[in-house]
Design a protein around this motif. Structure first.
Motif, PDB file in Angstrom:
ATOM      1  N   VAL A   1       0.853  -1.190   0.000  1.00  0.00           N
ATOM      2  CA  VAL A   1       0.000   0.000   0.000  1.00  0.00           C
ATOM      3  C   VAL A   1       0.888   1.239   0.000  1.00  0.00           C
ATOM      4  O   VAL A   1       1.757   1.388   0.862  1.00  0.00           O
ATOM      5  CB  VAL A   1      -0.920   0.023   1.241  1.00  0.00           C
ATOM      6  CG1 VAL A   1      -1.754   1.299   1.270  1.00  0.00           C
ATOM      7  CG2 VAL A   1      -1.808  -1.210   1.283  1.00  0.00           C
ATOM      8  N   THR A   2       0.673   2.109  -0.974  1.00  0.00           N
ATOM      9  CA  THR A   2       1.349   3.400  -1.033  1.00  0.00           C
ATOM     10  C   THR A   2       0.289   4.479  -0.931  1.00  0.00           C
ATOM     11  O   THR A   2      -0.621   4.545  -1.770  1.00  0.00           O
ATOM     12  CB  THR A   2       2.142   3.562  -2.351  1.00  0.00           C
ATOM     13  OG1 THR A   2       3.084   2.492  -2.463  1.00  0.00           O
ATOM     14  CG2 THR A   2       2.862   4.900  -2.390  1.00  0.00           C
ATOM     15  N   THR A   3       0.364   5.302   0.101  1.00  0.00           N
ATOM     16  CA  THR A   3      -0.606   6.375   0.309  1.00  0.00           C
ATOM     17  C   THR A   3      -0.093   7.640  -0.365  1.00  0.00           C
ATOM     18  O   THR A   3       1.083   7.981  -0.241  1.00  0.00           O
ATOM     19  CB  THR A   3      -0.844   6.596   1.810  1.00  0.00           C
ATOM     20  OG1 THR A   3      -1.351   5.374   2.356  1.00  0.00           O
ATOM     21  CG2 THR A   3      -1.840   7.715   2.060  1.00  0.00           C
ATOM     22  N   ILE A   4      -0.992   8.316  -1.072  1.00  0.00           N
ATOM     23  CA  ILE A   4      -0.644   9.503  -1.844  1.00  0.00           C
ATOM     24  C   ILE A   4      -1.470  10.680  -1.358  1.00  0.00           C
ATOM     25  O   ILE A   4      -2.688  10.593  -1.261  1.00  0.00           O
ATOM     26  CB  ILE A   4      -0.924   9.280  -3.346  1.00  0.00           C
ATOM     27  CG1 ILE A   4      -0.202   8.028  -3.855  1.00  0.00           C
ATOM     28  CG2 ILE A   4      -0.546  10.517  -4.163  1.00  0.00           C
ATOM     29  CD1 ILE A   4      -0.724   7.529  -5.193  1.00  0.00           C
ATOM     30  N   ASP A   5      -0.802  11.783  -1.050  1.00  0.00           N
ATOM     31  CA  ASP A   5      -1.480  13.044  -0.728  1.00  0.00           C
ATOM     32  C   ASP A   5      -1.366  13.909  -1.982  1.00  0.00           C
ATOM     33  O   ASP A   5      -0.320  14.517  -2.221  1.00  0.00           O
ATOM     34  CB  ASP A   5      -0.812  13.718   0.467  1.00  0.00           C
ATOM     35  CG  ASP A   5      -1.497  15.017   0.870  1.00  0.00           C
ATOM     36  OD1 ASP A   5      -2.615  15.278   0.388  1.00  0.00           O
ATOM     37  OD2 ASP A   5      -0.901  15.760   1.672  1.00  0.00           O
ATOM     38  N   PRO A   6      -2.412  13.972  -2.818  1.00  0.00           N
ATOM     39  CA  PRO A   6      -2.303  14.660  -4.097  1.00  0.00           C
ATOM     40  C   PRO A   6      -1.910  16.133  -3.943  1.00  0.00           C
ATOM     41  O   PRO A   6      -2.590  16.885  -3.262  1.00  0.00           O
ATOM     42  CB  PRO A   6      -3.704  14.541  -4.691  1.00  0.00           C
ATOM     43  CG  PRO A   6      -4.341  13.403  -3.972  1.00  0.00           C
ATOM     44  CD  PRO A   6      -3.745  13.427  -2.600  1.00  0.00           C
ATOM     45  N   GLY A   7      -0.806  16.506  -4.575  1.00  0.00           N
ATOM     46  CA  GLY A   7      -0.357  17.895  -4.566  1.00  0.00           C
ATOM     47  C   GLY A   7      -0.894  18.668  -5.756  1.00  0.00           C
ATOM     48  O   GLY A   7      -1.156  19.860  -5.658  1.00  0.00           O
ATOM     49  N   ARG A   8      -1.048  17.974  -6.862  1.00  0.00           N
ATOM     50  CA  ARG A   8      -1.579  18.568  -8.083  1.00  0.00           C
ATOM     51  C   ARG A   8      -2.526  17.559  -8.714  1.00  0.00           C
ATOM     52  O   ARG A   8      -2.213  16.380  -8.783  1.00  0.00           O
ATOM     53  CB  ARG A   8      -0.457  18.884  -9.067  1.00  0.00           C
ATOM     54  CG  ARG A   8       0.448  19.979  -8.592  1.00  0.00           C
ATOM     55  CD  ARG A   8       1.634  20.155  -9.560  1.00  0.00           C
ATOM     56  NE  ARG A   8       2.571  21.098  -9.028  1.00  0.00           N
ATOM     57  CZ  ARG A   8       3.494  20.833  -8.118  1.00  0.00           C
ATOM     58  NH1 ARG A   8       3.585  19.613  -7.619  1.00  0.00           N
ATOM     59  NH2 ARG A   8       4.316  21.756  -7.689  1.00  0.00           N
ATOM     60  N   VAL A   9      -3.655  18.056  -9.214  1.00  0.00           N
ATOM     61  CA  VAL A   9      -4.664  17.178  -9.790  1.00  0.00           C
ATOM     62  C   VAL A   9      -5.221  17.823 -11.052  1.00  0.00           C
ATOM     63  O   VAL A   9      -5.509  19.023 -11.062  1.00  0.00           O
ATOM     64  CB  VAL A   9      -5.810  16.912  -8.781  1.00  0.00           C
ATOM     65  CG1 VAL A   9      -6.903  16.081  -9.414  1.00  0.00           C
ATOM     66  CG2 VAL A   9      -5.279  16.243  -7.538  1.00  0.00           C
ATOM     67  N   HIS A  10      -5.395  17.037 -12.087  1.00  0.00           N
ATOM     68  CA  HIS A  10      -6.019  17.513 -13.318  1.00  0.00           C
ATOM     69  C   HIS A  10      -7.472  17.886 -13.002  1.00  0.00           C
ATOM     70  O   HIS A  10      -8.153  17.184 -12.256  1.00  0.00           O
ATOM     71  CB  HIS A  10      -5.974  16.411 -14.380  1.00  0.00           C
ATOM     72  CG  HIS A  10      -6.397  16.880 -15.717  1.00  0.00           C
ATOM     73  ND1 HIS A  10      -7.725  17.037 -16.074  1.00  0.00           N
ATOM     74  CD2 HIS A  10      -5.665  17.254 -16.793  1.00  0.00           C
ATOM     75  CE1 HIS A  10      -7.794  17.467 -17.309  1.00  0.00           C
ATOM     76  NE2 HIS A  10      -6.556  17.606 -17.776  1.00  0.00           N
ATOM     77  N   PRO A  11      -7.962  18.992 -13.564  1.00  0.00           N
ATOM     78  CA  PRO A  11      -9.328  19.441 -13.274  1.00  0.00           C
ATOM     79  C   PRO A  11     -10.398  18.366 -13.523  1.00  0.00           C
ATOM     80  O   PRO A  11     -11.383  18.296 -12.804  1.00  0.00           O
ATOM     81  CB  PRO A  11      -9.533  20.638 -14.209  1.00  0.00           C
ATOM     82  CG  PRO A  11      -8.165  21.146 -14.487  1.00  0.00           C
ATOM     83  CD  PRO A  11      -7.263  19.930 -14.460  1.00  0.00           C
ATOM     84  N   ALA A  12     -10.192  17.525 -14.513  1.00  0.00           N
ATOM     85  CA  ALA A  12     -11.182  16.502 -14.837  1.00  0.00           C
ATOM     86  C   ALA A  12     -11.316  15.461 -13.724  1.00  0.00           C
ATOM     87  O   ALA A  12     -12.326  14.778 -13.636  1.00  0.00           O
ATOM     88  CB  ALA A  12     -10.808  15.809 -16.147  1.00  0.00           C
ATOM     89  N   LEU A  13     -10.328  15.358 -12.855  1.00  0.00           N
ATOM     90  CA  LEU A  13     -10.348  14.364 -11.789  1.00  0.00           C
ATOM     91  C   LEU A  13     -10.660  14.936 -10.414  1.00  0.00           C
ATOM     92  O   LEU A  13     -10.928  14.188  -9.478  1.00  0.00           O
ATOM     93  CB  LEU A  13      -8.992  13.652 -11.713  1.00  0.00           C
ATOM     94  CG  LEU A  13      -8.610  12.807 -12.910  1.00  0.00           C
ATOM     95  CD1 LEU A  13      -7.208  12.255 -12.730  1.00  0.00           C
ATOM     96  CD2 LEU A  13      -9.610  11.683 -13.100  1.00  0.00           C
ATOM     97  N   ALA A  14     -10.607  16.227 -10.267  1.00  0.00           N
ATOM     98  CA  ALA A  14     -10.697  16.854  -8.944  1.00  0.00           C
ATOM     99  C   ALA A  14     -11.948  16.458  -8.173  1.00  0.00           C
ATOM    100  O   ALA A  14     -11.857  16.053  -7.008  1.00  0.00           O
ATOM    101  CB  ALA A  14     -10.611  18.372  -9.074  1.00  0.00           C
ATOM    102  N   GLU A  15     -13.107  16.572  -8.775  1.00  0.00           N
ATOM    103  CA  GLU A  15     -14.344  16.243  -8.055  1.00  0.00           C
ATOM    104  C   GLU A  15     -14.390  14.766  -7.704  1.00  0.00           C
ATOM    105  O   GLU A  15     -14.737  14.390  -6.582  1.00  0.00           O
ATOM    106  CB  GLU A  15     -15.565  16.625  -8.881  1.00  0.00           C
ATOM    107  CG  GLU A  15     -16.860  16.402  -8.127  1.00  0.00           C
ATOM    108  CD  GLU A  15     -18.086  16.860  -8.908  1.00  0.00           C
ATOM    109  OE1 GLU A  15     -19.183  16.468  -8.487  1.00  0.00           O
ATOM    110  OE2 GLU A  15     -17.955  17.583  -9.910  1.00  0.00           O
TER     111      GLU A  15
END
Length: 105
Positions: free
Chosen positions: A80-94
């Motif tokens: 398991v690798t946990t990711i804290d998203p720093g940048r996200v493409h607008p299409a995926l944000a919601e």
């Protein structure tokens, strides 16, 4: 938080075959619940698979992976690798539930 779950077979893919139907039901359950966003076999498929999960903390995702029929049968393990998203493409944000300040287009 996002979690990258990497499944690795401990036995041959053929030896794990008898647990596939239960594993698919496990995947379907967590996809319907909205926890699993993507799941699939790795290439080559005899190595295992990977899942992108969201909406739960690390302890919960570790409990979820322990419930996988492959794991219960001892034919596979997860990393398991946990990711804290720093940048996200607008299409995926919601979909990912990421705050607006992290959206990058």
């Amino acid at each position: 938080m996002l979690h990258l779950l990497v499944l690795r077979y401990r036995v041959s893919e053929h030896e794990a075959e008898s647990h596939v139907a239960e594993h698919v039901r496990y995947l379907d359950h967590h996809h319907r619940a909205g926890t699993f966003l993507v799941s699939g076999q790795t290439i080559p498929s005899d190595e295992g698979g990977a899942i992108l999960a969201r909406g739960v903390d690390r302890a919960t995702v570790e409990r979820i992976t322990a419930e996988d029929p492959f794991v219960r049968a001892g034919v596979a393990t997860y990393t398991v690798t946990t990711i804290d998203p720093g940048r996200v493409h607008p299409a995926l944000a919601e979909l990912l539930g990421v705050e607006a300040s992290r959206v990058r287009g």
